[in-house]
Write an enzyme that holds these catalytic residues in place. Structure first.
Site, PDB file in Angstrom:
ATOM      1  N   ALA A 178       0.774  -1.235   0.000  1.00 52.59           N
ATOM      2  CA  ALA A 178       0.000   0.000   0.000  1.00 52.59           C
ATOM      3  C   ALA A 178       0.811   1.293   0.000  1.00 52.59           C
ATOM      4  O   ALA A 178       0.385   2.281  -0.586  1.00 52.59           O
ATOM      5  CB  ALA A 178      -0.951  -0.002   1.199  1.00 52.59           C
ATOM      6  N   PRO A 180       3.151   4.457  -0.721  1.00 50.23           N
ATOM      7  CA  PRO A 180       2.895   5.513   0.257  1.00 50.23           C
ATOM      8  C   PRO A 180       1.432   5.795   0.555  1.00 50.23           C
ATOM      9  O   PRO A 180       1.141   6.537   1.476  1.00 50.23           O
ATOM     10  CB  PRO A 180       3.552   6.736  -0.382  1.00 50.23           C
ATOM     11  CG  PRO A 180       3.436   6.489  -1.849  1.00 50.23           C
ATOM     12  CD  PRO A 180       3.585   5.005  -2.025  1.00 50.23           C
ATOM     13  N   GLY A 181       0.496   5.260  -0.230  1.00 49.46           N
ATOM     14  CA  GLY A 181      -0.890   5.308   0.191  1.00 49.46           C
ATOM     15  C   GLY A 181      -1.850   6.121  -0.647  1.00 49.46           C
ATOM     16  O   GLY A 181      -2.995   6.312  -0.245  1.00 49.46           O
ATOM     17  N   SER A 182      -1.441   6.601  -1.820  1.00 49.41           N
ATOM     18  CA  SER A 182      -2.370   7.382  -2.639  1.00 49.41           C
ATOM     19  C   SER A 182      -3.524   6.516  -3.147  1.00 49.41           C
ATOM     20  O   SER A 182      -4.680   6.946  -3.152  1.00 49.41           O
ATOM     21  CB  SER A 182      -1.630   8.022  -3.818  1.00 49.41           C
ATOM     22  OG  SER A 182      -0.962   7.041  -4.591  1.00 49.41           O
ATOM     23  N   LYS A 183      -3.226   5.279  -3.556  1.00 45.95           N
ATOM     24  CA  LYS A 183      -4.295   4.376  -3.991  1.00 45.95           C
ATOM     25  C   LYS A 183      -5.151   3.951  -2.796  1.00 45.95           C
ATOM     26  O   LYS A 183      -6.376   3.790  -2.914  1.00 45.95           O
ATOM     27  CB  LYS A 183      -3.708   3.142  -4.683  1.00 45.95           C
ATOM     28  CG  LYS A 183      -2.890   3.455  -5.933  1.00 45.95           C
ATOM     29  CD  LYS A 183      -2.320   2.194  -6.546  1.00 45.95           C
ATOM     30  CE  LYS A 183      -1.344   2.505  -7.644  1.00 45.95           C
ATOM     31  NZ  LYS A 183      -0.092   3.154  -7.132  1.00 45.95           N
ATOM     32  N   ASP A 235       5.049  -9.012   5.083  1.00 46.12           N
ATOM     33  CA  ASP A 235       5.481  -9.360   3.735  1.00 46.12           C
ATOM     34  C   ASP A 235       4.233  -9.764   2.953  1.00 46.12           C
ATOM     35  O   ASP A 235       3.527 -10.697   3.331  1.00 46.12           O
ATOM     36  CB  ASP A 235       6.474 -10.521   3.813  1.00 46.12           C
ATOM     37  CG  ASP A 235       6.976 -10.978   2.444  1.00 46.12           C
ATOM     38  OD1 ASP A 235       6.390 -10.577   1.417  1.00 46.12           O
ATOM     39  OD2 ASP A 235       7.937 -11.751   2.412  1.00 46.12           O
ATOM     40  N   ASP A 262      -0.697  -3.894  -6.153  1.00 44.01           N
ATOM     41  CA  ASP A 262       0.158  -2.956  -6.891  1.00 44.01           C
ATOM     42  C   ASP A 262       1.590  -3.300  -6.504  1.00 44.01           C
ATOM     43  O   ASP A 262       2.144  -2.741  -5.566  1.00 44.01           O
ATOM     44  CB  ASP A 262      -0.200  -1.515  -6.523  1.00 44.01           C
ATOM     45  CG  ASP A 262       0.536  -0.513  -7.377  1.00 44.01           C
ATOM     46  OD1 ASP A 262       0.445  -0.610  -8.612  1.00 44.01           O
ATOM     47  OD2 ASP A 262       1.219   0.366  -6.814  1.00 44.01           O
ATOM     48  N   CYS A 315       3.954  -0.174 -12.303  1.00 43.54           N
ATOM     49  CA  CYS A 315       4.336   1.031 -13.044  1.00 43.54           C
ATOM     50  C   CYS A 315       5.507   0.683 -13.963  1.00 43.54           C
ATOM     51  O   CYS A 315       6.455   1.450 -14.117  1.00 43.54           O
ATOM     52  CB  CYS A 315       4.681   2.181 -12.100  1.00 43.54           C
ATOM     53  SG  CYS A 315       5.829   1.765 -10.786  1.00 43.54           S
TER      54      CYS A 315
END
Length: 726
Positions: A178, A180-183, A235, A262, A315
């Protein structure tokens, strides 16, 4: 030489040692990273990820900086109001400024594929901000509203995976990688929909392997004020099994309705912002990451409910990290997992590929595993090869989405949506757990003063202690705020077993059950949102004041200590709340409001506002934490929140923003005045002269001034404002 000076000198020396000098010995600046990599171009031309006629356009975009993109928090009641202010004022002023700007406009527009025009793209650079005041105000808006959680600055392509996941308020969602957390923030917004509160049955579990990065996720929860949010530290490829209690009290394995994978990747889709990738890129990156990516995807599917959906995204443009991972998983799943179409009709993209060519680090390509030399067979593995032309159609890779940088001026990204049609071949049939399989009871050491102990993998977290009916705090708080009888006290928790309770947090029933059933097996970093904070004043009628973070969750249950505030009174309170001489006095308010406020006992309360944004703007319902003093009424909120609400009121917020354009005008005017009078001496700092300084050569902050002026009035001191750099 002092220690600090010595350290600073050493840093400067090291920096100078690495710098180049010319023939005359004058130090030169570092040269920019050359945005070229021959291996990158050779490899991706071989893979044919982009049509040949579009290749030059794609490479041109990869070598330019990304535009600024952000989205407005859709779950907030004032989302439409903020959108109105943005479009009618800030964007309009910036566009008008751009028409007279010889260097062109900023190209502001809503992302065509993001729902409800809440996602935006702006080509705003630091150079633009320095030369134009309208651009500067827009920049300030983005910074302050990001801090309040009303907008999130996020790369455009990063917004796609949560949209593809199709999350609904009742879903239990797991974000495996997750930070840094934008999604994660998007997923939280979807869980709450357009409603905020503790009645939602869904929740989001955000997980990350890095303990320090988990606290970045905690910050997202605080920004978005969500009680339906859990942060865990594991993990992702070995995330522990979790359990739930059914309606009969029996323990069963718990599965999630939605999972986002992700995964860690080589990141060559981020070259426009992470320019180091240009010089570090190699085919070996994808080859080594393939195994990790596969195992994260596999674990995500194991934790997914039958009928649930999972998004796999990277990405990276590399098919070894994208289609090859999916191909391997679909083969192993033997029909229990299928790819689905992604429904984003206005998103420009290319379809997934059914053919690719594995290569070694030196770009030697192989058509099949038999061609791979023995020395490379531990790197180029048999499962990295594409399906045969005969088998390829049954996998439906065309349902995958690969976004290329030139298609919509974005970064590169790969997204696939999968569904689990039945249990995976290696999964056991779901059965009720036997008593001996249940997690053992929690064993906790006696605790003294709260103190976190540093251990391998992070700190030992404080326990989660849920409140019970016989806790003496509960009736005290319940009666003071007139809390609804339907509010279950077990939704409240604290983070210590012993000692004085400083904060009380609120969460949902579904989150509470998850924590209580799994706290022995899952390392939980954070749960819920702060609802009450201790007010350490002897004259305070209630030991706990309301917290703005938890007010959206608690507000529906508060039946007393509420005041309906008209727009003009809200503006009066906010504009006078940082006065250096006194807090906002009741005499500043309308007579009708004074009659409502004066009978209320001192302490924390709720300010309700039905706010019409201008004459043609939307209506939004706001709730703010207030504080009633003997003769005053205060909004107990942070500085950035104050600016946010003043914007919605249509008030001038320039006093809260550092505006170098106005400072320059004022400095020039002052200089002209000095020349006219013949006085070149600088003016004395009257605040410091009159004792208003804070003891370190600077003027006291509003919070420090409040502390000095409000004790006589009986008003609690507001929590210190957290100042963060942009």
């Amino acid at each position: 030489m002092g220690k600090k000076s010595s350290k600073r000198w050493k840093n400067k020396k090291n920096k100078n040692a690495n710098a180049e000098t010319n023939e005359k010995g004058v130090r030169k600046q570092y040269e920019e990273i050359i945005k070229e990599n021959a291996d990158f171009e050779t490899y991706y031309k071989l893979q044919k990820i982009c049509p040949e006629e579009e290749w030059d356009n794609m490479m041109t975009h990869l070598k330019t900086s990304l535009p600024t993109t952000f989205r407005i928090t859709g779950s907030r009641s004032e989302a439409r109001a903020l959108l109105h202010v943005l479009q009618k004022h800030l964007i309009r002023d910036a566009v008008l400024a751009g028409k007279s700007d010889p260097e062109g406009d900023i190209g502001a527009f809503p992302l065509p594929w993001y729902p409800q025009t809440l996602g935006w793209q702006i080509s705003l650079t630091r150079k633009d901000i320095r030369r134009n005041e309208a651009y500067f105000r827009l920049h300030n808006f983005l910074i302050s509203e990001t801090e309040t959680g009303n907008i999130s600055r996020q790369e455009a392509v990063s917004m796609i995976p949560p949209l593809a996941l199709q999350v609904e308020p009742h879903h239990k969602v797991l974000d495996l990688c997750a930070a840094p957390g934008s999604k994660t923030a998007q997923l939280i917004e979807m869980i709450h929909g357009e409603e905020e509160g503790i009645n939602t049955s869904g929740f989001v579990v955000a997980n990350d392997l890095d303990n320090k990065r988990c606290y970045m996720l905690v910050h997202q929860g605080k920004r978005l004020l969500s009680p339906a949010f859990i942060v865990t530290n594991h993990d992702a490829s070995r995330y522990p099994d979790v359990v739930q209690t059914d309606e009969n009290g029996a323990l069963k394995k718990f599965k999630f309705d939605r999972v986002l994978c992700d995964v860690p990747c080589s990141g060559d889709g981020t070259m426009r912002k992470n320019i180091d990738v240009w010089k570090k890129w190699s085919t070996s990156n994808g080859l080594f990451l393939h195994q990790v990516q596969y195992h994260v995807l596999k674990r995500g599917l194991e934790l997914l409910e039958v009928g649930g959906k999972l998004v796999y995204s990277t990405c990276s443009l590399n098919p070894i990290e994208d289609e090859a991972v999916l191909h391997r998983m679909l083969k192993d799943a033997e029909g229990s997992v299928e790819l689905l179409d992604i429904d984003l009709p206005h998103l420009k993209h290319t379809k997934g590929m059914s053919h690719w060519t594995p290569c070694t680090r030196d770009l030697v390509q192989y058509k099949n595993f038999e061609e791979v030399p023995v020395k490379w067979q531990t790197t180029v593995r048999p499962y990295m090869f594409p399906p045969t032309p005969e088998d390829a159609p049954k996998y439906h890779f065309e349902k995958c989405v690969r976004v290329l940088p030139h298609q919509q001026d974005t970064g590169g990204f790969f997204i696939a949506l999968l569904t689990k049609t039945r249990l995976l071949p290696w999964e056991k049939t779901e059965v009720e757990l036997k008593p001996e399989e249940a997690p053992p009871p929690v064993k906790r050491d006696p605790r003294g003063p709260p103190k976190k102990i540093r251990r391998i993998g992070g700190y030992k977290e404080d326990p989660y202690v849920f409140m019970s009916e016989d806790n003496p705090i509960w009736p005290h708080v319940r009666d003071f705020y007139g809390l609804d009888q339907g509010l279950d006290c077990t939704n409240f928790l604290r983070r210590s077993e012993d000692g004085k309770i400083k904060n009380i947090y609120i969460t949902t029933k579904a989150v509470r059950d998850f924590v209580m059933n799994n706290e022995n097996t899952v390392k939980i970093i954070n749960v819920g949102v702060k609802a009450l904070a201790r007010a350490d004043k002897k004259w305070t009628p209630c030991d706990f004041r309301l917290s703005q973070e938890g007010l959206p969750s608690l507000s529906p249950f508060i039946k007393s200590r509420r005041v309906q505030l008209p727009k003009q009174d809200l503006e009066a309170v906010l504009l006078n709340d940082d006065d250096k001489d006194k807090p906002p006095l009741l005499e500043l308010l309308s007579e009708e409001t004074r009659k409502l406020v004066e009978p209320i006992e001192r302490g924390s309360l709720v300010l309700d506002i039905d706010l019409q944004v201008e004459d043609d703007g939307p209506l939004c319902k706001l709730q703010l934490v207030g504080w009633k003093g003997t003769n005053s009424l205060r909004a107990y909120i942070q500085k950035n929140d104050r600016v946010h609400y003043l914007r919605l009121c249509g008030a001038d917020v320039s006093k809260y923003e550092k505006n170098k354009f106005k400072e320059r005008e004022e400095a020039e005017a002052e200089e002209a005045k000095q020349k006219e009078t013949g006085n070149n001496e600088p003016e004395m700092d009257m605040d410091a002269e009159n004792g208003e300084g804070n003891g370190n050569g600077t003027v006291a902050s509003p919070e420090e001034k409040d502390d000095a002026t409000e004790s006589s009035d009986g008003v609690a001191v507001a929590a210190p404002i957290e100042v963060k750099s942009s």
